[in-house]
Motif scaffolding. Structure first.
Motif, PDB file in Angstrom:
ATOM      1  N   ALA A   1       0.833  -1.202   0.000  1.00  0.00           N
ATOM      2  CA  ALA A   1       0.000   0.000   0.000  1.00  0.00           C
ATOM      3  C   ALA A   1       0.868   1.253   0.000  1.00  0.00           C
ATOM      4  N   ARG A   2       1.967   1.230   0.741  1.00  0.00           N
ATOM      5  CA  ARG A   2       2.870   2.380   0.749  1.00  0.00           C
ATOM      6  C   ARG A   2       3.471   2.602  -0.637  1.00  0.00           C
ATOM      7  N   ALA A   3       3.897   1.531  -1.266  1.00  0.00           N
ATOM      8  CA  ALA A   3       4.487   1.665  -2.601  1.00  0.00           C
ATOM      9  C   ALA A   3       3.469   2.226  -3.589  1.00  0.00           C
ATOM     10  N   ARG A   4       2.244   1.764  -3.508  1.00  0.00           N
ATOM     11  CA  ARG A   4       1.232   2.253  -4.444  1.00  0.00           C
ATOM     12  C   ARG A   4       0.904   3.718  -4.201  1.00  0.00           C
ATOM     13  N   ALA A   5       1.053   4.168  -2.955  1.00  0.00           N
ATOM     14  CA  ALA A   5       0.831   5.585  -2.662  1.00  0.00           C
ATOM     15  C   ALA A   5       1.910   6.454  -3.291  1.00  0.00           C
ATOM     16  N   MET A   6       3.052   5.862  -3.618  1.00  0.00           N
ATOM     17  CA  MET A   6       4.121   6.605  -4.296  1.00  0.00           C
ATOM     18  C   MET A   6       3.821   6.802  -5.780  1.00  0.00           C
ATOM     19  N   LEU A   7       2.894   6.047  -6.325  1.00  0.00           N
ATOM     20  CA  LEU A   7       2.730   5.967  -7.773  1.00  0.00           C
ATOM     21  C   LEU A   7       2.262   7.284  -8.370  1.00  0.00           C
TER      22      LEU A   7
ATOM     23  N   ARG B   1       4.481  -1.381 -10.769  1.00  0.00           N
ATOM     24  CA  ARG B   1       4.476  -2.841 -10.957  1.00  0.00           C
ATOM     25  C   ARG B   1       4.557  -3.599  -9.640  1.00  0.00           C
ATOM     26  N   VAL B   2       4.424  -2.902  -8.517  1.00  0.00           N
ATOM     27  CA  VAL B   2       4.501  -3.573  -7.217  1.00  0.00           C
ATOM     28  C   VAL B   2       3.245  -4.387  -6.961  1.00  0.00           C
ATOM     29  N   ALA B   3       3.438  -5.599  -6.465  1.00  0.00           N
ATOM     30  CA  ALA B   3       2.346  -6.454  -6.008  1.00  0.00           C
ATOM     31  C   ALA B   3       2.854  -7.227  -4.794  1.00  0.00           C
ATOM     32  N   GLU B   4       1.944  -7.830  -4.061  1.00  0.00           N
ATOM     33  CA  GLU B   4       2.360  -8.560  -2.862  1.00  0.00           C
ATOM     34  C   GLU B   4       3.457  -9.575  -3.167  1.00  0.00           C
ATOM     35  N   GLU B   5       3.353 -10.220  -4.327  1.00  0.00           N
ATOM     36  CA  GLU B   5       4.281 -11.298  -4.642  1.00  0.00           C
ATOM     37  C   GLU B   5       5.591 -10.811  -5.262  1.00  0.00           C
ATOM     38  N   THR B   6       5.727  -9.517  -5.542  1.00  0.00           N
ATOM     39  CA  THR B   6       6.954  -9.044  -6.197  1.00  0.00           C
ATOM     40  C   THR B   6       8.011  -8.585  -5.194  1.00  0.00           C
ATOM     41  N   TRP B   7       7.694  -8.553  -3.915  1.00  0.00           N
ATOM     42  CA  TRP B   7       8.682  -8.133  -2.930  1.00  0.00           C
ATOM     43  C   TRP B   7       9.732  -9.227  -2.726  1.00  0.00           C
TER      44      TRP B   7
END
Length: 355
Positions: free
Chosen positions: A293-299, A346-352
């Protein structure tokens, strides 16, 4: 796709460097070659780059002899000359010496929750797209019982990272009118000594103040209960703490009022201000416990918005092309990094990648 990982087994600095250099030999050589290409595109010939690398070795040895030994070890293991590995570590200083400009670069957000839970951090790491294969993750134990984990580049001693003393750092480039070609202590070595030796913001700031720099940068230091951006330039060092709401955000311009008077990015990279406004407007998302969620807020993409998530313009020369190569969150309680290869879009739960 994940970043390559290396775990050192050696504690002696030269031996540790040689071990890393041998294991990542091709990557270290390729990273040096990529920077030589970048500097040439920015107007610096091979002889000037070598002279700057040798000067960086001298500055490093005077301020951090153990780290200078580690640089020599990396060179030995990778089949390079020490000045060449010093060039990789001093790339910020060399770019300042060349007076390279252009848009792009990183955005960082830190939120200290009022309930005492773990800090919520995230940053984008933007760099030149032809160097997208340079990053790696490195775990080392500089002193018995003290572990450092860092997102860095092949051959560079540190960048973004955490240690088992409960401290983490984010890293952003700055530009100041006092930057010069004298090649002081490489800021990447300052980041490494902070990770090696500091457990508090105050200890990190003292290390930063002890170094004579020729190029500007900001290292945002985070612990369980405190956060501050340590802004460094040849004109001085300023410590900018988090606000009363626990929020601390930084892009590529100075926040300290005195240092900001000689800011370079106001002319060269004005979107840094737009990016900071974007972060400020999305504090709620950047406060989330969930790093996705933090990463998506950067988008945010250009045009028309702050380009927090950057994609290269392939019509531009290599020194004017920027890409968000990584999105990184710190997990201080576990002393680990969460790293996504690429930008927030391109962030998703599984990409970390957990490190």
């Amino acid at each position: 796709m994940t970043f390559p990982t290396f775990v050192s087994t050696e504690q002696d600095p030269r031996a540790r460097g040689k071990e890393l250099g041998a294991a990542r030999r091709a990557a270290v050589a390729a990273n040096f070659a990529g920077y030589a290409e970048l500097f040439a595109a920015a107007g610096a010939g091979a002889s000037r780059v070598r002279a700057w690398g040798e000067r960086a070795l001298d500055s490093s040895a005077a301020w951090a002899p153990r780290l200078a030994e580690e640089i020599a070890g990396i060179a030995s293991g990778a089949g390079l000359e020490p000045w060449q590995v010093a060039v990789v570590n001093a790339r910020t200083e060399i770019l300042a010496a060349v007076d390279a400009g252009g848009e792009g670069e990183c955005s960082t957000s830190v939120v200290l929750p009022g309930d005492g839970s773990a800090p919520r951090t995230v940053q984008t790491w933007d760099w030149h797209d032809h160097l997208r294969d340079a990053p790696m993750l490195w775990e080392l134990e500089p002193f018995a019982g003290h572990v450092v984990r860092t997102f860095t580049e092949a051959g560079a001693l540190a960048k973004i990272g955490v240690n088992t003393a409960g401290l983490g750092i984010h890293f952003n480039l700055l530009r100041h009118r006092s930057d010069h070609a004298g090649i002081g202590v490489p800021v990447h070595l300052i980041a490494r000594r902070i990770l090696d030796e500091a457990a508090t913001v105050e200890e990190a700031a003292a290390l930063a103040r002890s170094a004579t720099v020729s190029a500007s940068t900001v290292i945002t230091v985070v612990t369980a209960r405190a956060a501050a951006s340590i802004e460094m330039s040849p004109a001085g060092v300023a410590v900018v703490p988090s606000g009363p709401d626990g929020v601390l955000q930084h892009c590529n311009h100075f926040l300290d009022a005195a240092l900001a008077e000689e800011e370079r990015h106001s002319r060269d990279r004005p979107t840094t201000y737009e990016r900071l406004r974007h972060l400020s407007a999305h504090v709620a998302g950047l406060s989330a416990a969930d790093p996705t969620a933090r990463a998506r807020a950067m988008l945010s993409h250009a045009p028309g918005h702050a380009p927090v998530c950057a994609h290269p313009d392939l019509t531009q020369p290599i020194h004017q092309r920027w890409e968000t190569l990584a999105t990184i969150a710190l997990d201080l309680p576990a002393a680990r990094l969460r790293v996504h290869r690429g930008g927030p879009c391109r962030v998703a739960e599984e990409t970390w990648q957990l490190f």
